[in-house]
Design a protein around this motif. Structure first.
Motif, PDB file in Angstrom:
ATOM      1  N   GLU A 188       0.922  -1.077   0.100  1.00 17.71           N
ATOM      2  CA  GLU A 188      -0.180  -0.061   0.027  1.00 17.71           C
ATOM      3  C   GLU A 188       0.926   1.222   0.273  1.00 17.71           C
ATOM      4  N   GLY A 189       1.976   1.306   0.799  1.00 20.33           N
ATOM      5  CA  GLY A 189       2.655   2.357   0.618  1.00 20.33           C
ATOM      6  C   GLY A 189       3.566   2.640  -0.405  1.00 20.33           C
ATOM      7  N   ILE A 190       3.880   1.536  -0.860  1.00 16.30           N
ATOM      8  CA  ILE A 190       4.726   1.693  -2.212  1.00 16.30           C
ATOM      9  C   ILE A 190       3.885   2.231  -3.304  1.00 16.30           C
TER      10      ILE A 190
ATOM     11  N   LYS B 218       2.100   4.953  -4.285  1.00 18.66           N
ATOM     12  CA  LYS B 218       1.537   6.349  -3.693  1.00 18.66           C
ATOM     13  C   LYS B 218       0.596   6.861  -4.567  1.00 18.66           C
ATOM     14  N   HIS B 219       0.384   6.531  -5.688  1.00 16.25           N
ATOM     15  CA  HIS B 219      -0.716   7.105  -6.592  1.00 16.25           C
ATOM     16  C   HIS B 219      -1.046   6.345  -7.646  1.00 16.25           C
ATOM     17  N   CYS B 220      -2.482   6.246  -8.235  1.00 14.77           N
ATOM     18  CA  CYS B 220      -2.749   5.286  -9.214  1.00 14.77           C
ATOM     19  C   CYS B 220      -4.074   5.821  -9.790  1.00 14.77           C
ATOM     20  N   SER B 221      -4.092   5.616 -11.191  1.00 14.11           N
ATOM     21  CA  SER B 221      -5.326   5.995 -11.905  1.00 14.11           C
ATOM     22  C   SER B 221      -6.330   5.079 -11.425  1.00 14.11           C
ATOM     23  N   VAL B 222      -7.841   5.324 -11.752  1.00 11.65           N
ATOM     24  CA  VAL B 222      -9.033   4.504 -11.513  1.00 11.65           C
ATOM     25  C   VAL B 222      -8.813   3.172 -12.267  1.00 11.65           C
ATOM     26  N   ALA B 223      -8.294   3.398 -13.707  1.00 16.49           N
ATOM     27  CA  ALA B 223      -8.475   2.494 -14.343  1.00 16.49           C
ATOM     28  C   ALA B 223      -7.205   1.208 -13.968  1.00 16.49           C
ATOM     29  N   HIS B 224      -6.302   1.558 -13.592  1.00 15.72           N
ATOM     30  CA  HIS B 224      -5.320   0.586 -12.932  1.00 15.72           C
ATOM     31  C   HIS B 224      -5.611   0.245 -11.773  1.00 15.72           C
ATOM     32  N   ALA B 225      -6.334   0.867 -10.762  1.00 16.19           N
ATOM     33  CA  ALA B 225      -6.883   0.536  -9.358  1.00 16.19           C
ATOM     34  C   ALA B 225      -7.486  -0.587  -9.513  1.00 16.19           C
ATOM     35  N   ARG B 226      -8.775  -0.734 -10.494  1.00 18.54           N
ATOM     36  CA  ARG B 226      -9.320  -1.820 -10.642  1.00 18.54           C
ATOM     37  C   ARG B 226      -8.859  -2.932 -10.815  1.00 18.54           C
ATOM     38  N   LEU B 227      -7.529  -3.052 -11.618  1.00 21.69           N
ATOM     39  CA  LEU B 227      -6.989  -4.148 -11.826  1.00 21.69           C
ATOM     40  C   LEU B 227      -5.983  -4.776 -10.608  1.00 21.69           C
ATOM     41  N   LEU B 228      -6.065  -4.064  -9.527  1.00 17.97           N
ATOM     42  CA  LEU B 228      -4.986  -4.305  -8.382  1.00 17.97           C
ATOM     43  C   LEU B 228      -5.661  -4.902  -7.262  1.00 17.97           C
ATOM     44  N   GLY B 229      -6.865  -5.283  -7.162  1.00 17.04           N
ATOM     45  CA  GLY B 229      -7.569  -5.752  -6.231  1.00 17.04           C
ATOM     46  C   GLY B 229      -7.579  -4.872  -4.869  1.00 17.04           C
ATOM     47  N   GLU B 230      -7.362  -5.641  -3.683  1.00 14.50           N
ATOM     48  CA  GLU B 230      -7.453  -4.906  -2.478  1.00 14.50           C
ATOM     49  C   GLU B 230      -6.504  -3.689  -2.158  1.00 14.50           C
TER      50      GLU B 230
ATOM     51  N   GLY C 292      -5.383  -1.786  -4.338  1.00 18.91           N
ATOM     52  CA  GLY C 292      -6.048  -0.356  -5.100  1.00 18.91           C
ATOM     53  C   GLY C 292      -7.286   0.049  -4.833  1.00 18.91           C
ATOM     54  N   GLN C 293      -7.877  -0.512  -4.051  1.00 17.97           N
ATOM     55  CA  GLN C 293      -9.267  -0.336  -3.455  1.00 17.97           C
ATOM     56  C   GLN C 293      -9.355   1.220  -2.928  1.00 17.97           C
ATOM     57  N   ARG C 294      -8.443   2.024  -2.395  1.00 16.29           N
ATOM     58  CA  ARG C 294      -8.555   3.086  -1.675  1.00 16.29           C
ATOM     59  C   ARG C 294      -8.458   4.057  -2.565  1.00 16.29           C
ATOM     60  N   PHE C 295      -8.022   3.915  -3.949  1.00 22.21           N
ATOM     61  CA  PHE C 295      -8.058   4.663  -4.865  1.00 22.21           C
ATOM     62  C   PHE C 295      -9.539   4.879  -5.554  1.00 22.21           C
ATOM     63  N   LEU C 296     -10.306   3.769  -5.516  1.00 23.92           N
ATOM     64  CA  LEU C 296     -11.712   3.912  -5.816  1.00 23.92           C
ATOM     65  C   LEU C 296     -12.642   4.498  -4.712  1.00 23.92           C
TER      66      LEU C 296
END
Length: 402
Positions: free
Chosen positions: A180-182, A184-196, A198-202
């Motif tokens: 999670e700490g690594i 730092k930022h992520c697009s919504v499109a990528h976050a959807r592919l990352l599972g748990e 990436g959830q905080r970006f959604l």
């Protein structure tokens, strides 16, 4: 899955959890990350016998191939330009030192914040941001469906998939909190592919305070140490820096306290005081925000506004410093000449490998399309500065050996 976020997205396996309501370990604040309460790893493992879960993460990062390669990756100046300029490795160590200081002052988990700091640049390309920007452009032009390239996502990809050190799994199988700490930022499109992870970006929620502070420790380190490297190189001047309110205030203070101090020691003492001032302000400001929010757990932190941050006057000084470095160092014509060469090397390597995958080492050959483009970006991103230069010479210079 495709794209930069092409990582394992399985549900984390929780570690053994203490009884509900159990107090945090001695010395840790209730809002700190407790290694006994980690959300777990993607692949189940027995608990470590003589260290915590976050200590294990830190140790795995230090032993990773990608961590060792940081020694020969650019911070601002390319590896062959001088022996004393910062590299990605020395920068990561400096970030870790600042991060641990912040964590100790705020009763956070020092092992976790150190692991995040040491891993934050593992996915960086050769040649610094120039290499990253060019690799992203290549991916978007020639494999647009792959989702481009971003070094922050690549750092997560390194620890989740690309490191090959363990028999039971790919990657380093780090704890959720470290991953999670690594990220730092992520697009919504990528976050959807990352599972748990990436959830905080959604959800638009926050990471741990450790993760928030590691990001700001990175900012403190590169802003102030780029002053040192810029002065050493002669690309920025003391007169220019003295136009900055924050730098001038500390410089005049050193000058008044130590009349006749040699110029080099005067500037290094100034930089030391600036770093200390940023750390002190960040600690006090973050402590104040934590007191106002009164989080009683990590989950409370995740549901709060960002808790880590500078006071407004110091934030303005940090922004002024960033603008100065961007205009006078990162866009200096000598730096631009090198970054232009670097971008050409990255582009020509990428195009050569994509046009003829048989030029690649066997481990990076795929069936084609998006998978092949991603494998090429993994190969190039993993290169050191000098390896990328040598690989370019092997492909484009007749007098170079295979």
């Amino acid at each position: 899955m495709t794209g930069t976020a092409d990582v394992i997205a399985t549900k984390a396996v929780p570690a053994a959890t203490p009884a509900a309501g159990a107090p945090p370990p001695a010395g840790l604040a209730p809002y700190a990350c407790d290694p006994a309460r980690t959300r777990g790893r993607q692949h189940p493992e027995a608990a470590p016998a003589n260290r915590s879960e976050f200590q294990r993460d830190r140790d795995r990062i230090i032993h990773a191939n990608a961590f060792r390669r940081l020694e020969y990756k650019t911070q601002v100046f390319v590896n062959h330009e001088g022996d004393l300029f910062r590299t990605r490795l020395t920068h990561s160590l400096e970030v870790a030192q600042i991060a641990r200081t912040l964590a100790r002052s705020l009763r956070l988990n020092e092992d976790l914040i150190e692991a995040i700091a040491l891993a934050h640049d593992l996915g960086h390309t050769p040649f610094g941001h120039a290499g990253q920007d060019e690799l992203n452009a290549c991916m978007r032009e020639r494999a647009p469906e792959a989702g481009g390239f971003e070094h922050n996502l690549q750092s997560l990809r390194v620890v989740d998939e690309l490191e090959e050190r363990y028999a039971a799994f790919n990657g380093l199988n780090l704890c959720f909190e470290t991953r999670e700490g690594i990220l730092k930022h992520c697009s919504v499109a990528h976050a959807r592919l990352l599972g748990e992870v990436g959830q905080r970006f959604l959800d638009r929620s926050q990471p741990s305070v450790e993760a928030q502070l590691a990001n700001l420790a990175d900012e403190i380190a590169y802003n102030n140490h780029d002053i040192d490297d810029g002065l050493r190189s002669g690309l920025i001047t003391l007169d220019g820096l003295l136009e900055l309110e924050g730098f001038a205030r500390h410089y005049r203070g050193v000058e008044a306290q130590y009349p006749g101090l040699p110029a080099k020691r005067l500037t290094t003492e100034t930089i030391r005081r600036m770093i200390n001032a940023f750390i002190t302000d960040l600690t006090a400001s973050t402590a104040g925000r934590i007191a106002d929010a009164d989080p009683r757990s990590v989950d409370d932190v995740r549901g709060s506004p960002a808790l880590a941050g500078f006071s407004e006057p110091v934030r303005r000084e940090a922004e002024e410093l960033k603008r100065f470095l961007f205009a006078n160092l990162y866009r200096h014509f000598k730096v631009m000449r090198m970054t232009t060469k670097a971008r050409r090397i990255v582009r020509e390597l990428f195009n050569a490998f994509l046009d003829e995958p048989r030029l690649l080492p066997p481990d990076y050959r795929r069936r084609g399309g998006t998978a092949q483009a991603r494998a090429i970006s993994d190969y190039i991103a993993g290169m050191t500065d000098r390896y990328a230069i040598r690989e370019h010479r092997r492909l484009f210079h007749m007098d170079e050996s295979i």
